[in-house]
Design a protein around this motif. Structure first.
Motif, PDB file in Angstrom:
ATOM      1  N   MET A   1      16.989 -40.270  22.154  1.00 25.60           N
ATOM      2  CA  MET A   1      15.541 -40.220  22.175  1.00 25.60           C
ATOM      3  C   MET A   1      14.985 -41.161  21.106  1.00 25.60           C
ATOM      4  SD  MET A   1      12.569 -37.458  21.966  1.00 25.60           S
ATOM      5  CE  MET A   1      13.009 -37.104  23.596  1.00 25.60           C
ATOM      6  N   GLN A   2      13.980 -41.888  21.458  1.00 23.77           N
ATOM      7  CA  GLN A   2      13.312 -42.803  20.539  1.00 23.77           C
ATOM      8  C   GLN A   2      12.195 -42.074  19.797  1.00 23.77           C
ATOM      9  OE1 GLN A   2      13.960 -45.758  19.639  1.00 23.77           O
ATOM     10  NE2 GLN A   2      15.172 -46.698  21.215  1.00 23.77           N
ATOM     11  N   PRO A   3      11.995 -42.398  18.534  1.00 24.66           N
ATOM     12  CA  PRO A   3      10.855 -41.811  17.823  1.00 24.66           C
ATOM     13  C   PRO A   3       9.553 -42.430  18.322  1.00 24.66           C
ATOM     14  CG  PRO A   3      11.916 -43.452  16.457  1.00 24.66           C
ATOM     15  CD  PRO A   3      12.766 -43.312  17.698  1.00 24.66           C
ATOM     16  N   THR A   4       8.467 -41.725  18.117  1.00 27.37           N
ATOM     17  CA  THR A   4       7.135 -42.243  18.385  1.00 27.37           C
ATOM     18  C   THR A   4       6.602 -42.806  17.081  1.00 27.37           C
ATOM     19  OG1 THR A   4       6.722 -40.627  20.123  1.00 27.37           O
ATOM     20  CG2 THR A   4       4.785 -41.640  19.088  1.00 27.37           C
ATOM     21  N   VAL A   5       6.250 -44.080  17.082  1.00 30.80           N
ATOM     22  CA  VAL A   5       5.728 -44.745  15.882  1.00 30.80           C
ATOM     23  C   VAL A   5       4.465 -45.483  16.268  1.00 30.80           C
ATOM     24  CG1 VAL A   5       6.163 -46.548  14.172  1.00 30.80           C
ATOM     25  CG2 VAL A   5       7.999 -44.975  14.820  1.00 30.80           C
ATOM     26  N   ARG A   6       3.388 -45.212  15.507  1.00 28.42           N
ATOM     27  CA  ARG A   6       2.136 -45.928  15.746  1.00 28.42           C
ATOM     28  C   ARG A   6       1.468 -46.255  14.418  1.00 28.42           C
ATOM     29  NH1 ARG A   6       1.128 -41.614  19.392  1.00 28.42           N
ATOM     30  NH2 ARG A   6      -0.791 -41.030  18.308  1.00 28.42           N
ATOM     31  N   VAL A   7       0.887 -47.432  14.351  1.00 27.38           N
ATOM     32  CA  VAL A   7       0.021 -47.838  13.246  1.00 27.38           C
ATOM     33  C   VAL A   7      -1.321 -48.137  13.912  1.00 27.38           C
ATOM     34  CG1 VAL A   7      -0.389 -49.524  11.420  1.00 27.38           C
ATOM     35  CG2 VAL A   7       1.947 -48.754  11.916  1.00 27.38           C
ATOM     36  N   GLN A   8      -2.364 -47.426  13.464  1.00 27.88           N
ATOM     37  CA  GLN A   8      -3.631 -47.482  14.201  1.00 27.88           C
ATOM     38  C   GLN A   8      -4.813 -47.256  13.271  1.00 27.88           C
ATOM     39  OE1 GLN A   8      -2.370 -44.191  16.713  1.00 27.88           O
ATOM     40  NE2 GLN A   8      -3.900 -42.835  15.773  1.00 27.88           N
ATOM     41  N   THR A   9      -5.997 -47.655  13.734  1.00 23.99           N
ATOM     42  CA  THR A   9      -7.217 -47.382  12.977  1.00 23.99           C
ATOM     43  C   THR A   9      -7.785 -46.011  13.331  1.00 23.99           C
ATOM     44  OG1 THR A   9      -8.538 -48.533  14.650  1.00 23.99           O
ATOM     45  CG2 THR A   9      -7.860 -49.808  12.713  1.00 23.99           C
ATOM     46  N   ASP A  10      -7.569 -45.577  14.560  1.00 26.36           N
ATOM     47  CA  ASP A  10      -8.135 -44.310  15.030  1.00 26.36           C
ATOM     48  C   ASP A  10      -7.460 -43.113  14.392  1.00 26.36           C
ATOM     49  OD1 ASP A  10      -9.859 -45.688  16.711  1.00 26.36           O
ATOM     50  OD2 ASP A  10      -8.462 -45.600  18.407  1.00 26.36           O
ATOM     51  N   ASP A  11      -8.213 -42.023  14.285  1.00 22.54           N
ATOM     52  CA  ASP A  11      -7.668 -40.770  13.793  1.00 22.54           C
ATOM     53  C   ASP A  11      -6.651 -40.233  14.803  1.00 22.54           C
ATOM     54  OD1 ASP A  11      -7.310 -38.589  12.116  1.00 22.54           O
ATOM     55  OD2 ASP A  11      -9.246 -37.684  12.547  1.00 22.54           O
ATOM     56  N   PHE A  12      -5.922 -39.214  14.394  1.00 22.27           N
ATOM     57  CA  PHE A  12      -4.926 -38.590  15.257  1.00 22.27           C
ATOM     58  C   PHE A  12      -5.156 -37.079  15.270  1.00 22.27           C
ATOM     59  CE2 PHE A  12      -3.052 -39.510  11.078  1.00 22.27           C
ATOM     60  CZ  PHE A  12      -2.820 -38.219  10.617  1.00 22.27           C
ATOM     61  N   ASP A  13      -4.572 -36.428  16.262  1.00 15.86           N
ATOM     62  CA  ASP A  13      -4.658 -34.979  16.420  1.00 15.86           C
ATOM     63  C   ASP A  13      -3.249 -34.424  16.219  1.00 15.86           C
ATOM     64  OD1 ASP A  13      -4.673 -32.340  17.391  1.00 15.86           O
ATOM     65  OD2 ASP A  13      -6.049 -32.816  19.033  1.00 15.86           O
ATOM     66  N   ALA A  14      -2.998 -33.829  15.055  1.00 10.04           N
ATOM     67  CA  ALA A  14      -1.657 -33.342  14.713  1.00 10.04           C
ATOM     68  C   ALA A  14      -1.163 -32.294  15.711  1.00 10.04           C
ATOM     69  CB  ALA A  14      -1.650 -32.777  13.296  1.00 10.04           C
ATOM     70  N   ALA A  15      -2.031 -31.396  16.145  1.00  8.66           N
ATOM     71  CA  ALA A  15      -1.619 -30.360  17.091  1.00  8.66           C
ATOM     72  C   ALA A  15      -1.215 -30.972  18.437  1.00  8.66           C
ATOM     73  CB  ALA A  15      -2.733 -29.340  17.280  1.00  8.66           C
ATOM     74  N   ALA A  16      -1.980 -31.937  18.914  1.00  8.58           N
ATOM     75  CA  ALA A  16      -1.648 -32.591  20.181  1.00  8.58           C
ATOM     76  C   ALA A  16      -0.336 -33.358  20.077  1.00  8.58           C
ATOM     77  CB  ALA A  16      -2.780 -33.524  20.605  1.00  8.58           C
ATOM     78  N   GLU A  17      -0.123 -34.028  18.946  1.00  5.94           N
ATOM     79  CA  GLU A  17       1.125 -34.775  18.744  1.00  5.94           C
ATOM     80  C   GLU A  17       2.318 -33.818  18.672  1.00  5.94           C
ATOM     81  OE1 GLU A  17       1.409 -37.996  18.949  1.00  5.94           O
ATOM     82  OE2 GLU A  17      -0.714 -38.488  18.911  1.00  5.94           O
ATOM     83  N   THR A  18       2.138 -32.661  18.062  1.00  2.00           N
ATOM     84  CA  THR A  18       3.208 -31.661  18.002  1.00  2.00           C
ATOM     85  C   THR A  18       3.551 -31.145  19.395  1.00  2.00           C
ATOM     86  OG1 THR A  18       2.560 -31.011  15.766  1.00  2.00           O
ATOM     87  CG2 THR A  18       3.907 -29.442  16.999  1.00  2.00           C
ATOM     88  N   ARG A  19       2.529 -30.883  20.199  1.00  2.00           N
ATOM     89  CA  ARG A  19       2.762 -30.431  21.578  1.00  2.00           C
ATOM     90  C   ARG A  19       3.560 -31.457  22.373  1.00  2.00           C
ATOM     91  NH1 ARG A  19      -2.316 -28.486  21.039  1.00  2.00           N
ATOM     92  NH2 ARG A  19      -3.280 -30.247  22.078  1.00  2.00           N
ATOM     93  N   LEU A  20       3.256 -32.737  22.181  1.00  2.00           N
ATOM     94  CA  LEU A  20       3.984 -33.784  22.904  1.00  2.00           C
ATOM     95  C   LEU A  20       5.483 -33.732  22.610  1.00  2.00           C
ATOM     96  CD1 LEU A  20       1.602 -36.864  22.571  1.00  2.00           C
ATOM     97  CD2 LEU A  20       2.158 -35.593  24.655  1.00  2.00           C
ATOM     98  N   ILE A  21       5.829 -33.464  21.352  1.00  2.00           N
ATOM     99  CA  ILE A  21       7.254 -33.384  20.989  1.00  2.00           C
ATOM    100  C   ILE A  21       7.885 -32.115  21.568  1.00  2.00           C
ATOM    101  CG2 ILE A  21       8.833 -32.951  19.057  1.00  2.00           C
ATOM    102  CD1 ILE A  21       7.317 -34.925  17.412  1.00  2.00           C
ATOM    103  N   THR A  22       7.242 -30.986  21.369  1.00  2.00           N
ATOM    104  CA  THR A  22       7.869 -29.716  21.745  1.00  2.00           C
ATOM    105  C   THR A  22       7.936 -29.507  23.252  1.00  2.00           C
ATOM    106  OG1 THR A  22       5.764 -28.529  21.446  1.00  2.00           O
ATOM    107  CG2 THR A  22       7.281 -28.598  19.566  1.00  2.00           C
ATOM    108  N   GLU A  23       7.071 -30.135  24.014  1.00  2.00           N
ATOM    109  CA  GLU A  23       7.121 -30.012  25.475  1.00  2.00           C
ATOM    110  C   GLU A  23       8.315 -30.733  26.081  1.00  2.00           C
ATOM    111  OE1 GLU A  23       3.323 -31.569  26.636  1.00  2.00           O
ATOM    112  OE2 GLU A  23       2.310 -29.640  26.334  1.00  2.00           O
ATOM    113  N   ARG A  24       8.863 -31.718  25.359  1.00  2.00           N
ATOM    114  CA  ARG A  24       9.951 -32.542  25.901  1.00  2.00           C
ATOM    115  C   ARG A  24      11.325 -31.888  25.806  1.00  2.00           C
ATOM    116  NH1 ARG A  24       7.587 -37.807  23.212  1.00  2.00           N
ATOM    117  NH2 ARG A  24       8.455 -36.824  21.380  1.00  2.00           N
ATOM    118  N   ASP A  25      11.508 -30.970  24.861  1.00  2.00           N
ATOM    119  CA  ASP A  25      12.856 -30.463  24.609  1.00  2.00           C
ATOM    120  C   ASP A  25      12.800 -28.990  24.212  1.00  2.00           C
ATOM    121  OD1 ASP A  25      15.448 -29.938  23.716  1.00  2.00           O
ATOM    122  OD2 ASP A  25      15.684 -31.927  22.832  1.00  2.00           O
TER     123      ASP A  25
END
Length: 151
Positions: A1-25
């Motif tokens: 599995m590849q890590p998700t890496v982003r460099v961005q100006t926009d804010d992020f949603d920690a809860a949504a990003e956590t869901r993306l990881i936990t839904e996969r495995d």
């Protein structure tokens, strides 16, 4: 599995990003999420301006993330770092490490943050509430010491 890496100006949603990881495995038994915020340094800071070396920053964060995944047997990892002018109280960085067991998740998140603070090509400039631009933030010996524990 590849890590998700982003460099961005926009804010992020920690809860949504956590869901993306936990839904996969469904073998994930532990998730450690670290969110770094722009702090008001003693009431004088209005914002930090973060600059980065485009392309190089993403490559270095990916390298660090891959090392963490391998070293700690992580099942998922997300590293998001913002750039641009970030006001106090706003998110700067998010690291999420997921593993079967808690210690690997804690260690993986700490490892990534310790390396991000010292190895990723980012520069921070202070902007004060009085309207004056401050200095570029110097590297801290404590950050290097924290990174050295992983060698």
């Amino acid at each position: 599995m590849q890590p998700t890496v982003r460099v961005q100006t926009d804010d992020f949603d920690a809860a949504a990003e956590t869901r993306l990881i936990t839904e996969r495995d469904k073998n994930i038994g532990a998730v450690v999420a670290f969110t770094g915020l722009c702090r008001d340094d003693g009431g004088t800071l209005a914002a930090l301006e973060l600059e980065h070396y485009p392309g190089m920053a993403e490559a270095e964060i990916t390298r660090i993330a891959m090392l963490a995944m391998e070293r700690f047997d992580l099942l998922g990892l997300t590293a998001i770092h913002r750039h641009g002018k970030i006001a106090t109280g706003e998110n700067i960085v998010l690291v999420i490490a997921a593993s079967s067991h808690r210690q690997a998740a804690f260690d993986g998140a700490n490892f990534v943050m310790d390396y991000l603070k010292t190895s990723a090509p980012f520069w921070k400039k202070e902007h004060h509430k009085d309207g004056m631009a401050g200095d570029w933030v110097a590297a801290k010996v404590a950050d290097d010491t924290a990174k050295d524990r992983w060698r």
